[in-house]
Scaffold this active site. Structure first.
Site, PDB file in Angstrom:
ATOM      1  N   CYS A 685       0.830  -1.204   0.000  1.00 23.54           N
ATOM      2  CA  CYS A 685       0.000   0.000   0.000  1.00 23.54           C
ATOM      3  C   CYS A 685       0.867   1.258   0.000  1.00 23.54           C
ATOM      4  CB  CYS A 685      -0.948   0.008   1.191  1.00 23.54           C
ATOM      5  SG  CYS A 685      -0.132  -0.083   2.788  1.00 23.54           S
ATOM      6  N   HIS A1466      -1.421   1.575   7.459  1.00 18.81           N
ATOM      7  CA  HIS A1466      -1.946   1.423   6.103  1.00 18.81           C
ATOM      8  C   HIS A1466      -1.910   2.788   5.416  1.00 18.81           C
ATOM      9  CE1 HIS A1466      -4.100  -0.203   2.763  1.00 18.81           C
ATOM     10  NE2 HIS A1466      -5.164   0.563   2.946  1.00 18.81           N
TER      11      HIS A1466
END
Length: 1556
Positions: A685, A1466
């Site tokens: 990510c 994230h």
């Protein structure tokens, strides 16, 4: 002592059984079964806690446990019973033999003097050596006969013998003292029995658990009470309604929420009381202001509400209510109506009867009261059902199906009037039938539990059911024949009264606007699939664990191998049937997501749903507003719940990329070009978020989508990646901007990055900023137009003008670096270092492609303190924001300024639960209040307390209007006399100037009082024994020793230490106040217990208190001829203590009910005796734990000696608990509440209710207030000191010297990347700052943070524009033919400067006159000032026509955000497309969004673009390549070099670059 396991007990089990009755034996067996292990043994720890308790010393408890044949595995019931009977009912001779057996091997042996002394010293905490010597006065060893005579003569020789031989024994097997339970107390003052109250409590907690805030407030009450009363939905909080008035009537203490006592008392008054009492309750509903009378507006509201109630609920009697008039109750000449007048009016009014019936139904059906008879039950249910059926279905409501068979049985039961016996009832049929009379039980059969299984089809699916539909209905069932429908409230009431299953709720829906509202009998039944990696199972059943413990890291498995393609042996995730669930056809995709995520405890962003039309066709459900019906979902369709793996990959994506799946995945095309997600390849990510932002950099993307990068690849650059990074990145960008796929897997680019930067290999999380820096550097080197980089030597400024040095540095940079990346992303920083000794300045100019801005670290701590005052007022909570290194002394000083109490009258205490854990030392650093609350108690010094003791017999805390305390005798007075000298005041002895420090090493102090205050040096005694202290006792501060011992100052004062000094306590707290700690305590009754002390267990609750004490001196020396000693007198009496405690706790006790019978609220409050005595509690002397007595030795098993409210002095502390400390009482006080007062009058909801000072909100706001991007830039450009290891080497001084360094921006790039440094290395560890950062989306101006000359240039330009005088020397961008390669700005020789060293604010420039145009005081400006006639553009951006080069503003076009912790968070991103739309990128997910969705708390990288930038102007002017050349450029680097193709690159300077 040291008995063997095999030694038999003195009393056999058979003999022990004979001495207990049947009831006692059964209770003991039940208690043993409750605590015993499966093997039938009671463990040692349970023996200590449940039999001996924690009062018996541990070593002695172990001795008794072993003597009773206890082993490491446990003790049997027979051995336990033998020991208990011996202890409680053994004869004197039996107890003597038991004690002898502890010392001797058997009864025929002897014991020696050494053994007795050694064992007694080890196992007894108190003994008399002289008494023991008397045992061995004739011989060194004695037999049992001699030992027995000695024990009878000296039973108190040791603490063990004193306990075992005491008569009567302090421990018994039974305790006949019955403390009324909470339910018994409520039953005694209401019309409800205990079982009804217990049932109501269960229903109360069921309803309260539905609250969003955990309180039974008006919002929760209206959610289930409004609909039955009114057909109109209440959305106006200011408008009165019967439901709101009913809540007010229940809320007796007006605190805004209902506790259980209020519910029970209200139900009793509204349903079970006589008619007059029920009408009085109705009076309370409409008495808005609670003044006991109706004003005209209240009467008007009463009449209107009764009329509306008749229209909504009782239309058959509507005509009777139409005749109601206000004048019937209140005459014109009357101003108000009292309760008596209302009662006379209401007796025969049918309209009020309707209200009473409605309250009756509400209390039974909704609040859970069981009907008193079956006839009443039938009327309640039928009336409720009739009303709801007439109202009809409402969309979204749930109705429940009930089997017609059971419904008929119930109808016959509640309506049958026949007294004959219909059938013989079974025991199951008569269960829970206590509510009916005895005659009813013998004549009518009560229905069994509700059984709806006959309505449900048999399910063949073996999977967990996630929804509560109860099962699939048979297709042949008919309403009226097979089932009846009832509202939700009726079903819950019937199921609670009768039990039964399954519940069959069905929702009322309206498929289209033209369709009627009907029940959806057959909702969609969907099969829910999950992924599993187990090869030979049916899939793991859901066990309630978190999502990341269920799924595995499939990304690494699927992308294994060097080329990111899996091997044939790798296992792919398998789908299995995990659950089934029923959803309405009108349920949207968003609602389905929310339900499944909440039910399975999954994160919304970590779940995707796929609709499987067949075995090989999967449709991703992305349209959140689409309904299941619009998606053509049918019964038994399969829905795949795809959950992210631990490495953030999607299992289906990994299977698809591996090429091992034959499934077809259908996803909608992207709504816009560029709105394409990137597959997560295993914690990638960080890469995806960065790529999406760079992808939305329009100029760079146009460059790659036009394939211009293929013509500029520099494969020979030793610093590059042989063109592979640029080639693979370009391929990815072209795929993204084709707009043909919703998601793309950046496999090749990921592999290439890992090849040239191995640190990004693997499947761990990495820093997105590091990846971005590597990517931009790699693209630059692969696209660098300079093939042969010349050697460039950096030269120092040596006093030359900044413009010259900067231009020289920039040209040197361009000699080695020329690419599209340099033109778009590279700027220039000015770094100035000034020697701190010789003031030599060294200036350098360095390129940059992003700005890393520091975030201000949290340098403050937020503290909330509750101040408790001595006047009994509601405590007030204050908020403070203190420096990180602040001490509690600073906290007290800041707090004193807020609460207007002198800081030396505030005592800080850390409170956990209902106990004070410690008093933090004033010199200690403030620590975060984790696990405890910080309180500040108002305390007084002794002289101030003495002033509160008037000579006329006044008392501490005496409330105005209260009568003096009565002198009451107590049966415990004789007991207290053992600890007091019965004088008018207690006398303590203190030696002047002596050090009485008995503190322990940890510096903690005993519970009770802070010592007497320290004196000033002037008050201390002189060396010859003289003293100047006040002999009249007025100045308490001169009565104490000043020695505080070592280590006491600043140490936290623990409440569990038993050996410390008053002086240390005084020193640690930094003040002089004497007080007692007071705890609230109640007794919890136990039905199962072993011995009498454990039938009732003390339990602390509420907020602990501090009560001041008054001390004085009689001025008489305790030792004649010794002037250094004196006597202290304690002036606080027991009566004073009661009065002070009552002042502090009276706010928690509801007032006594009025004596006027006409204004009694209801029968539940007819309990005047609960406060009929002087105080509703008894004060008892306890130890620091609040459980055991503070006066008696442990052998008494006393839970606290009571203090009668008399003028007697307070007792001295027990010498067995802790050594007596001069001027300090070594015990605490427990407030034992009378059960009736505690259950009915004590308001638990007010225990922890505090008024909140505005400082709390202010401190919270300051602590959470976001920082601005401007503040981050200020921190970046702020001057910093170089010292220590960072000293600057000064060429002039020829050594390392301390210096200052300052960074400023000299040249801004067209695309500016701002990196917020959230990850910082502090105190040898990495931490992440979650500080929110505010940043503008448009018109961002960097003028203030530019170096002096560029900043001054822009300011002068704006001043010229504001004065409407166009500046000279500025060329409009429309007429500028430069392509940016000619970066040689003209040098100015004019001499003008600012005087304050900074450019003026823009508002001052625009609104001010010429005099406001201050000149910068800068070294650069002083030597080479900016001249208005020759302003230079230092940035050289290529702009669209109409934009001025000196009007520089930036706009945000992309952002990377990071959530979570470092290494485990994230990354997501937001970016603006060329069409101006914002999109949210979360790996493969891409949705339209807005810039306002970017959270300042998670923003990590910000991408700004110069306003007016001309994207096309940055594209190189290239000749069209030939087909063969393009093919050669497009070939992979591994194919070899082949024949080079020369492509012409047109440049103004005539240079040419070749691409090999």
């Amino acid at each position: 002592m040291g008995a063997k396991d095999s030694k038999p007990q003195v009393l056999s089990y058979e003999e022990a059984v004979k001495r207990v009755n049947t009831v006692e034996l059964k209770r003991l067996k039940d208690t043993f079964s409750k605590y015993a292990t499966p093997s039938g043994l009671l463990q040692q720890s349970i023996f200590f806690s449940e039999i001996l308790g924690d009062t018996v010393p541990n070593n002695l408890a172990e001795l008794i446990y072993t003597a009773w044949c206890g082993t490491t595995k446990g003790i049997t019931f027979k051995d336990l019973l033998s020991g208990l009977v011996l202890l409680t009912r053994g004869h004197q001779d039996e107890k003597c033999r038991f004690i002898f057996s502890l010392y001797a091997k058997d009864m025929n042996s002897v014991v020696t003097k050494d053994d007795v002394i050694n064992y007694t010293t080890k196992y007894s905490d108190g003994w008399n050596l002289e008494n023991i010597s008397n045992l061995f006065d004739e011989a060194e060893a004695v037999n049992y006969s001699k030992f027995r005579e000695w024990l009878i003569t000296y039973p108190c020789a040791t603490s063990l013998t004193e306990w075992l031989l005491s008569d009567p024994c302090p421990i018994t097997l039974s305790n006949d003292l019955e403390t009324p339970t909470f339910y018994q107390t409520l039953s005694g003052v209401t019309h409800l029995d205990e079982q009804e109250i217990i049932d109501l409590e269960k229903k109360y907690w069921q309803l309260k658990n539905l609250s969003s805030n955990g309180k039974f407030d008006i919002e929760l009450f209206l959610s289930f009470a409004s609909a039955p009363i009114s057909s109109v939905i209440e959305d106006d909080n200011s408008k009165f309604s019967i439901a709101r008035g009913l809540f007010s009537a229940f809320d007796e203490n007006c605190d805004g929420h209902l506790d259980f006592k209020e519910i029970v008392c209200g139900i009793s008054a509204a349903c079970r009381g006589p008619l007059v009492e029920r009408i009085k309750f109705c009076f309370k509903i409409f008495d808005f202001d609670r003044d006991g009378v109706f004003c005209r507006s209240e009467v008007t509201q009463l009449i209107e509400s009764l009329k509306q109630l008749a229209v909504d609920q009782f239309p058959e009697d509507e005509s009777d209510c139409d005749s109601l008039e206000v004048s019937d109750i209140i005459k014109n000449e009357m101003e108000s109506v009292d309760l008596e007048t209302f009662l006379m009016w209401a007796v025969n009014r049918s309209s009020l009867k309707h209200l009473l019936d409605m309250l009756h139904q509400l209390c039974h059906v909704v609040l859970g009261l069981r009907p008193a008879s079956r006839i009443e039950e039938g009327k309640l249910i039928q009336n409720w059902l009739r009303r709801e059926v007439k109202r009809g279905y409402r969309v979204g409501e749930f109705w429940y199906l009930v089997s017609s068979i059971w419904w008929k049985q119930w109808s016959d039961y509640v309506t049958n009037q026949d007294e004959s016996i219909k059938s013989v009832p079974s025991s199951a049929s008569l269960k829970n039938n206590s509510s009916d009379s005895g005659s009813d039980l013998n004549t009518v059969v009560r229905p069994r539990a509700i059984d709806n299984t006959c309505l449900v089809a048999t399910s063949t699916i073996k999977a967990t059911v996630l929804t509560g539909e109860g099962g699939r209905l048979r297709r042949d069932v008919e309403k009226g024949k097979d089932y009846e429908v009832v509202p939700e409230a009726i079903w819950k009431a019937l199921s609670s009264w009768y039990g039964g299953s399954p519940a069959l709720p069905r929702q009322a829906v309206q498929l289209t606007d033209a369709d009627p509202i009907e029940l959806e009998l057959y909702p969609l039944l969907l099969r829910l699939l999950r992924h599993s990696t187990t090869a030979n199972d049916n899939g793991p059943a859901w066990n309630g664990q978190s999502w990341n413990s269920i799924v595995g890291g499939y990304g690494a498995a699927a992308l294994g191998g060097y080329g990111y393609f899996p091997s044939a042996t790798q296992q792919t995730p398998r789908r299995y049937l995990a659950y089934v669930a029923a959803f309405s056809q009108l349920a949207t995709v968003s609602q389905t997501y929310e339900y499944l995520c909440g039910r399975l405890r999954l994160k919304f962003d970590d779940v995707r749903l796929w609709l499987m039309k067949d075995d090989h066709c999967l449709v991703l459900l992305e349209d959140e507003n689409a309904t299941l019906a619009s998606l053509s979902c049918r019964d038994n369709d399969q829905l795949l719940i795809e959950v992210r793996n631990k490495d953030l990959t999607w299992p289906e994506e990994m299977v698809s990329l591996s090429g091992q799946s034959g499934d077809k995945y259908r996803q909608a095309l992207p709504s816009e070009k560029g709105a394409t997600g990137l597959n997560n390849l295993g914690n990638t990510c960080f890469m995806n978020a960065s790529l999406q932002c760079v992808s939305n950099t329009q100029a760079l993307t146009q460059y790659f989508t036009s394939s211009m990068h293929l013509l500029e690849l520099n494969r020979d650059n030793p610093l590059g990646m042989k063109g592979n990074i640029a080639k693979d990145y370009g391929d990815l960008i072209r795929d993204i901007w084709k707009g043909r796929s919703r998601t793309i897997a950046p496999l090749r680019l990921r592999w290439t990055i890992g090849k040239y930067a191995p640190r990004f290999n693997g499947y761990q999380q990495h820093d997105a900023q590091e990846l971005l820096a590597f990517l931009l550097d790699g693209l630059h080197e692969d696209l660098n137009r300079v093939h042969d980089k010349p050697y460039v030597e950096l030269s120092d400024s040596e006093g030359r003008p900044d413009i010259v040095v900067a231009q020289e540095a920039w040209e040197n940079h361009l000699l080695r670096n020329r690419s599209i990346v340099v033109e778009l992303f590279h700027g220039q920083l000015k770094s100035k270092v000034t020697c701190g000794v010789c003031q030599r300045e060294s200036v350098r100019f360095d390129p940059f492609n992003y700005l890393s801005l520091p975030l201000p670290l949290e340098s403050y701590v937020h503290v909330e303190v509750v101040v408790v005052r001595l006047d009994g007022s509601v405590p007030v909570k204050y908020g403070l924001r203190l420096p990180m290194d602040a001490t509690y002394l600073l906290l007290k000083e800041r707090l004193a300024a807020l609460c207007q109490v002198s800081y030396d009258h505030l005592l800080l205490a850390e409170v956990s639960g209902a106990m004070i854990k410690s008093f933090p030392g004033v010199s200690n650093k403030v620590r975060p209040t984790s696990g405890f609350a910080l309180f500040a108690y108002q305390v007084l010094n002794s002289s101030e307390v003495i002033h509160l003791l008037p000579t006329n017999g006044g008392h501490i805390g005496l409330v105005d209007g209260e009568e003096g305390a009565k002198d009451q005798s107590s049966p415990n007075n004789n007991k207290l006399a053992d600890h007091s000298n019965n004088q008018a005041a207690k006398v303590f002895h203190i030696k002047e100037g002596g050090n009485t420090n008995t503190s322990s090493e940890n510096g903690s102090s005993t519970v009770g009082q802070e010592s007497l205050p320290p004196r000033s040096p002037a008050d201390r005694p002189t060396t010859n024994g003289g003293t100047n202290e006040d002999r009249n006792g007025g100045d308490r501060s001169s009565l104490a020793s000043t020695s505080s011992g070592s280590g006491g100052l600043g140490s936290p004062v623990s409440l569990t230490s038993n050996n410390s000094s008053a002086q240390e306590l005084n020193g640690a707290l930094g003040m002089g106040a004497s007080f007692l700690v007071v705890y609230h305590r109640k007794m919890i009754r136990q039905d199962l217990y072993f011995v009498s002390p454990h039938k009732t267990r003390p339990s602390l609750f509420g907020l602990p208190l501090l009560v001041p004490l008054a001390w004085t001196t009689d001025g008489v020396s305790s030792h004649p001829g010794d002037e250094s000693s004196k006597v202290l007198l304690l002036q606080t009496t027991s009566q004073d203590l009661y009065r002070c405690v009552w002042t502090l706790v009276s706010r928690l006790v509801s007032p006594s009910p009025p004596t006027d019978s006409g204004t009694l609220p209801n029968h539940a409050h007819d309990c005047d005796d609960s406060l009929g005595y002087e105080f509703p509690f008894t004060l008892k002397v306890v130890q620091a734990n609040g459980i055991h007595c503070g006066l008696c030795p442990w052998t008494k098993f006393c839970k606290g000696c009571p203090l009668p409210p008399t003028p007697d002095p307070l007792p001295n502390g027990s010498e067995t608990n802790s050594p007596a400390v001069e001027g300090v009482l070594n015990y605490c006080i427990a407030v034992d509440w009378e059960p009736t007062a505690l259950h009915l009058r004590y308001q638990t909801s007010l225990e922890k209710v505090f008024d909140e000072d505005p400082s709390v909100a202010k401190a919270v706001h300051q602590q959470t207030e976001p920082v601005s991007l401007e503040q981050c830039l200020q921190a970046f450009t702020r001057e910093e000191q170089l010292s220590g290891d960072e000293k600057y080497y000064c060429p002039k001084c020829a050594t390392h010297q301390p210096a200052t360094k300052k960074l400023q921006i000299w040249r801004l790039p067209p695309i500016l990347i701002v990196h917020l440094k959230r990850f910082q290395f502090v105190n040898h560890r990495w931490i992440k700052s979650h500080k929110a950062v505010q940043f503008p989306h448009n018109n961002l101006d960097f003028t203030e943070f530019l170096a002096a000359i560029p900043s001054e240039t822009l300011v002068r330009h704006r001043q010229k524009v504001a004065s409407s005088t166009p500046p000279n020397g500025i060329v409009d961008s429309a007429n500028d033919e430069s392509n940016g390669d000619d970066m040689n700005p003209k040098l100015s020789t004019s001499s003008t400067s600012y005087s304050n060293g900074h450019p003026p604010n823009l508002s001052e420039v625009i609104n001010g006159n010429e005099s406001t145009r201050k000149r910068l005081e800068s070294t650069s400006l002083m030597t080479h000032p900016v001249h208005d006639e020759d302003l230079i553009d230092f940035h050289q951006h290529r702009l669209l026509p109409g934009y001025n080069k000196l009007d520089i503003t930036y706009s945000l076009y992309a952002a990377v955000c990071h959530s979570g912790i470092m290494g485990g968070g994230h990354y997501i991103s937001y970016a603006k497309n060329p069409n101006g739309k914002w999109f949210y990128y979360n790996d493969s997910t891409c949705k339209e969004s807005s810039a306002n969705q970017i959270e300042g708390q998670t923003a990590y990288m910000l991408f700004f673009e110069r306003d007016g930038i001309d994207m096309k102007a940055y594209l190189p002017k290239l000749r069209e390549p030939s087909t063969s050349s393009a093919e050669s450029a497009n070939s992979d680097s591994t194919a070899g070099k082949g024949t080079p193709a020369v492509i012409g690159l047109e440049e103004e300077d005539g240079k040419k670059c070749c691409i090999m």
